[in-house]
Write a protein that holds these residues in place. Structure first.
Motif, PDB file in Angstrom:
ATOM      1  N   SER A 116      -2.786  -4.321  -3.815  1.00 29.73           N
ATOM      2  CA  SER A 116      -1.574  -4.751  -3.114  1.00 29.73           C
ATOM      3  C   SER A 116      -1.434  -3.484  -2.290  1.00 29.73           C
ATOM      4  N   ILE A 119      -2.342   1.456  -0.602  1.00 28.61           N
ATOM      5  CA  ILE A 119      -2.296   0.811  -1.966  1.00 28.61           C
ATOM      6  C   ILE A 119      -1.001   1.215  -2.571  1.00 28.61           C
ATOM      7  N   VAL A 162      -4.759  -9.091  -3.677  1.00 26.53           N
ATOM      8  CA  VAL A 162      -4.122  -8.175  -2.487  1.00 26.53           C
ATOM      9  C   VAL A 162      -3.029  -8.792  -2.377  1.00 26.53           C
TER      10      VAL A 162
END
Length: 313
Positions: free
Chosen positions: A190, A200, A230
């Motif tokens: 993510s 990230i 993600v």
């Protein structure tokens, strides 16, 4: 929302559909795939094209199924406001898991938004209700990862343990693979936009790392994981529309299955993800769904999912 009303709006309406498409639904890693041209000549692997799939979610906070704007979730101090909660359900995590099981949806995500005992217990209840059908994340490390597999998780989802103190800890990543195996590991990548790149983020999406998503890092991490998850953190939970640039990056460069989450509001967003991701990016929908208090009909998304599995590749 009580489970009785959830079932009235979703399960009963879907019962007539299940017989028609149940034969087309396949396990997560058993999709119909065909090799495509490698992304780069130097790459030894082949990218894979699969039917786009809807991956359901169960987000748990303090033992309750909730939909929270993730960027507002942090370790609270006395002078800080509480996280922004879009929805809190009266239904248990196990009831949601049973709904997904009955609708043949594989590879959904159970995310513990906190390491408290109530959230852990609720996550395990969901895993018991749908053994082998759900992945679990939130506070996963090399010490506890096998426990969740033994409780019924198909995979464990990991972020902060690997991306620690703003950097990628390769030894921890290798240790996870040694303990749980590459085929049971999902890396949560993510990210948030920073200086024009997708960095990230960890620790409830509050801390930026020095790792940015691009072709090179996705190819490197793919050798250690079975899938990527993600969240587009800049749009997640806000129902403002998807991050098409991020979806396009994932569709172009991820060599393993990848699921995008964030910003889906209407059915057209699913088609946008399919197009931007070149048919290679799966999708999670949270706050927008009617089973989480939104306006997007869960039954319509499940029907869309079934239609994708029936399309020729």
């Amino acid at each position: 929302m009580r489970m009785s009303s959830l079932r009235a709006s979703s399960i009963s309406e879907l019962s007539s559909l299940r017989l028609s498409f149940s034969s087309s639904i396949r396990p997560v890693n058993d999709c119909r795939c065909s090799p495509t041209i490698p992304i780069s000549r130097s790459s030894a692997r082949m990218s894979v094209r699969c039917a786009v799939r809807f991956r359901p979610c169960i987000d748990i906070h303090k033992g309750k199924v909730k939909q929270i704007v993730g960027s507002t979730l942090r370790d609270l101090k006395d002078d800080e406001s509480a996280p922004v909660t879009n929805f809190e359900s009266d239904a248990s995590s196990a009831e949601y898991a049973k709904l997904y099981r009955e609708d043949g949806l594989m590879g959904g995500h159970v995310i513990m938004l906190g390491a408290d005992p109530l959230s852990k217990a609720a996550a395990i209840e969901a895993l018991h209700a749908y053994p082998g059908g759900l992945q679990v994340g939130g506070g996963i490390d090399s010490e506890n990862c096998l426990n969740y597999i033994e409780e019924g998780a198909s995979h464990v989802i990991v972020t902060s343990y690997v991306f620690n103190n703003g950097q990628m800890d390769l030894e921890r990543l290798k240790d996870l693979v040694r303990v749980v195996g590459k085929d049971r590991l999902v890396l949560d990548l993510s990210c948030r936009k920073k200086d024009g790149k997708y960095a990230i983020v960890t620790d409830r999406w509050q801390k930026f790392t020095d790792v940015c998503l691009d072709e090179k890092i996705l190819e490197f991490l793919a050798s250690y994981a079975d899938e990527f998850l993600v969240h587009g953190v800049d749009v997640e939970g806000k129902k403002l529309g998807i991050d098409e640039e991020l979806v396009g990056l994932l569709g172009k460069h991820s060599p393993i299955p990848v699921t995008y989450a964030g910003g889906v509001t209407v059915m057209e967003d699913l088609e946008r993800i399919k197009l931007a991701g070149m048919g290679r990016v799966d999708v999670t929908v949270g706050s927008a769904l009617d089973i989480f208090g939104g306006n997007l009909a869960y039954k319509d998304v499940v029907t869309w999912h079934a239609q994708q599995q029936a399309l020729p590749i």
